[in-house]
Motif scaffolding. Structure first.
Motif, mmCIF file in Angstrom:
data_model
loop_
_atom_site.group_PDB
_atom_site.id
_atom_site.type_symbol
_atom_site.label_atom_id
_atom_site.label_comp_id
_atom_site.label_asym_id
_atom_site.label_seq_id
_atom_site.Cartn_x
_atom_site.Cartn_y
_atom_site.Cartn_z
ATOM 1 N N UNK A 123 42.502 24.807 32.552
ATOM 2 C CA UNK A 123 42.492 23.690 33.506
ATOM 3 C C UNK A 123 43.880 23.504 34.106
ATOM 4 N N UNK A 181 42.705 22.491 37.736
ATOM 5 C CA UNK A 181 41.293 22.120 37.803
ATOM 6 C C UNK A 181 41.062 20.694 37.313
ATOM 7 N N UNK A 210 49.842 14.175 29.591
ATOM 8 C CA UNK A 210 49.658 15.166 28.539
ATOM 9 C C UNK A 210 50.630 16.338 28.716
ATOM 10 N N UNK A 222 47.215 20.161 21.461
ATOM 11 C CA UNK A 222 47.112 20.188 20.007
ATOM 12 C C UNK A 222 46.673 18.858 19.413
ATOM 13 N N UNK A 241 47.219 16.554 33.214
ATOM 14 C CA UNK A 241 47.426 17.630 32.240
ATOM 15 C C UNK A 241 48.578 18.488 32.755
ATOM 16 N N UNK A 242 49.745 18.275 32.151
ATOM 17 C CA UNK A 242 50.990 18.837 32.675
ATOM 18 C C UNK A 242 51.480 20.003 31.836
ATOM 19 N N UNK A 273 51.176 22.137 27.651
ATOM 20 C CA UNK A 273 50.462 22.365 26.390
ATOM 21 C C UNK A 273 51.421 23.076 25.451
ATOM 22 N N UNK A 333 40.282 14.314 33.547
ATOM 23 C CA UNK A 333 41.336 15.193 33.031
ATOM 24 C C UNK A 333 41.648 16.168 34.146
ATOM 25 N N UNK A 334 42.898 16.185 34.605
ATOM 26 C CA UNK A 334 43.200 17.064 35.735
ATOM 27 C C UNK A 334 44.459 17.864 35.485
ATOM 28 N N UNK A 335 44.288 19.190 35.475
ATOM 29 C CA UNK A 335 45.428 20.086 35.386
ATOM 30 C C UNK A 335 46.173 20.105 36.706
ATOM 31 N N UNK A 336 47.501 20.232 36.645
ATOM 32 C CA UNK A 336 48.245 20.314 37.902
ATOM 33 C C UNK A 336 49.523 21.114 37.715
#
Lengths: 336, 336
Positions: A267, A272, B223, B227, B245-246, B248, B274-277
């Motif tokens: 994602x 996404x 984020x 984990x 979602x920044x 991981x 929840x959004x990845x960018x």
């Protein structure tokens, strides 16, 4: 008012894991007495839906849990046979939450009138009801499919999935459905016009089959199931993919928190969006949705698929069948 | 042009799991010759960032992998000492992607001019650069915090996290930071004005501590880590929560796909996003972001925190330190 008896399906015990017939019992009772503001509905169709599994747990969620010993409730449609309400009268058809019983005493203000001349009343529980609106708003408001994009839908042969795929075709997308039998795949491709279908139960390599079916990757993934099917789809998403998160039926019967790959990195690097939704959040636009769905239905652009069993005593089996993948289209029980 | 030598940090071998010093080697070379359209930059500051770990794998992603035997590259800022370009001239300060070396020959069109009179040039790699813009757009465009909401940020003491929390305070939110040392928690609460901080390394029950710190639940979770920290936060999200979602970082050194609880059901029933960018997707608004960040910095509403080590030979250790949680604020290497 009537000398008939009322048959009810009672929530007999909470399931642990997969529910079975012992979770239900049948009781014969009297026709309920009406309170002021209530109507007595002779129920014609009961809806059974996967989300009801969540209500069987004794756990706070977006909707209160069922109480053991009480009649189960769900979406239903029927005819008013007695009224203690000003607005609704005998002979009116109404849809709303009702007990699993032949005659339901219901507060009139929670009901929606149904016009039986516009479409069969059963559609108010399916394509023109909650599943249709779920597909419509989930796909269009969150998935936002654009022409020529690839839309993958899991649970594709279910009440919501069949409508999602058809709307995506109306919007000019390539549509790939994932379902659990060859009969379902045939139906999706040959009756509903899906471009490709994948039987996840017989696929030797789901990811490879998906990749072949989605040569340009996945732009929208309408997520009904969760589990390993989602794991496979997620690895194929394109940049700026949208994932309306509608259901997780693979996990509804889990007794422990299920585990799986942490695919947040997909994602992240593909920018996404994953968005959980409940159809109720779009309630201020239901009118718009039903109008459009009814128009497509009338124009023949949407096909309505119902799987109907008859007899109130069949209701538990119809519900349990949802988790075995028995139905194509909307699962209903005709009790009148 | 200059008789000095050029020290370079070469990518010596790909790491498996956690990288170590063997992944790097130092080489002395000549000052590079300029091609037409290039400038020679005397590099002053190198930026080390967690995302660079991904480039060390031989795997296609949003940015090309590093090649073994070549000089490593990353964000850097310095002064032009020679130019074969029309627009940029000797004496100009510039920021962009450069090698880990004292003197970098860089295509002028990939560089951004920096005004050393507005703010220290190091800020172009931190609060007024990529980390600042990541915090700004991720929080405001995806997190969309509203006054009085609760914002939780993980990796809170890092380059991005310190800015996210401060912006959330400017927006009137309750801000809870998660970080890995008492020193960091003290800094977040006493210097940056976070409402609460949780040391995940000493917490006996992270979820319980989070619940106590977030009595009204979590509306925005920025984020950075993934984990088990994310697993704990997700269970506390409110309806309509937003999760930018920044990063991981917990998984960047994994050699296999990490597994964890499937918490999609939380996103579903709480209608959460929840959004990845990647910061690059906001590049058309960088000007707006930098202007606002610079204004807040000038007004004293944002504090700039840098963790600076000196000497190009310290760069590998500075990078490796990111995964040990050694830095508070933006990690930089001063090489001039």
């Amino acid at each position: 008012m009537t000398s008939k008896k009322n048959t009810q399906i009672i929530f007999n015990k909470r399931p642990v894991g997969v529910p079975d017939k012992d979770c239900f019992r049948i009781e014969e009772t009297d026709i309920p007495e009406l309170l002021e503001g209530q109507v007595l509905v002779e129920v014609h169709y009961l809806s059974v839906d996967p989300y009801m599994r969540g209500r069987m747990n004794d756990r706070k969620s977006y909707i209160a849990p069922f109480q053991v010993g009480e009649v189960l409730t769900g979406g239903a449609v029927g005819k008013i046979v007695a009224s203690k309400d000003q607005a609704l009268k005998e002979g009116d058809y109404v849809m709303g939450m009702m007990g699993w019983e032949n005659f339901a005493a219901v507060a009139a203000k929670g009901l929606t009138k149904v016009n039986p001349d516009l479409a069969p009343i059963s559609t108010s529980l399916g394509i023109l009801g909650m599943p249709g609106l779920t597909a419509y708003f989930g796909l269009l408001e969150i998935g936002k499919p654009k022409e020529k994009e690839t839309v993958v839908v899991s649970g594709a042969a279910g009440a919501v999935g069949t409508i999602v795929g058809q709307i995506a075709k109306i919007k000019g997308c390539r549509v790939v459905g994932i379902a659990g039998s060859d009969e379902k795949i045939d139906y999706l491709k040959n009756e509903l016009g899906f471009d490709e279908g994948i039987n996840y139960k017989t696929s030797q390599n789901l990811r490879a089959d998906l990749k072949a079916a989605c040569p340009n990757g996945v732009d929208v993934y309408f997520e009904n199931v969760g589990g390993e099917i989602s794991d496979a789809v997620i690895t194929l998403i394109n940049n700026h993919a949208r994932i309306p998160l509608c259901g997780q039926i693979a996990d509804y019967n889990s007794t422990e928190m299920p585990v799986g790959p942490r695919w947040q990195s997909y994602l992240l690097t593909r920018m996404a969006l994953l968005q959980g939704f409940l159809v109720g959040q779009f309630s201020d636009k239901y009118g718009e949705g039903i109008k459009q769905l009814a128009a497509w239905l009338k124009e023949g652009k949407l096909k309505n698929k119902e799987n109907i069993v008859e007899g109130i005593e069949q209701t538990p089996d119809a519900f349990l069948g949802l988790f075995k993948g028995e139905n194509i289209g909307k699962q209903l029980v005709k009790i009148k």
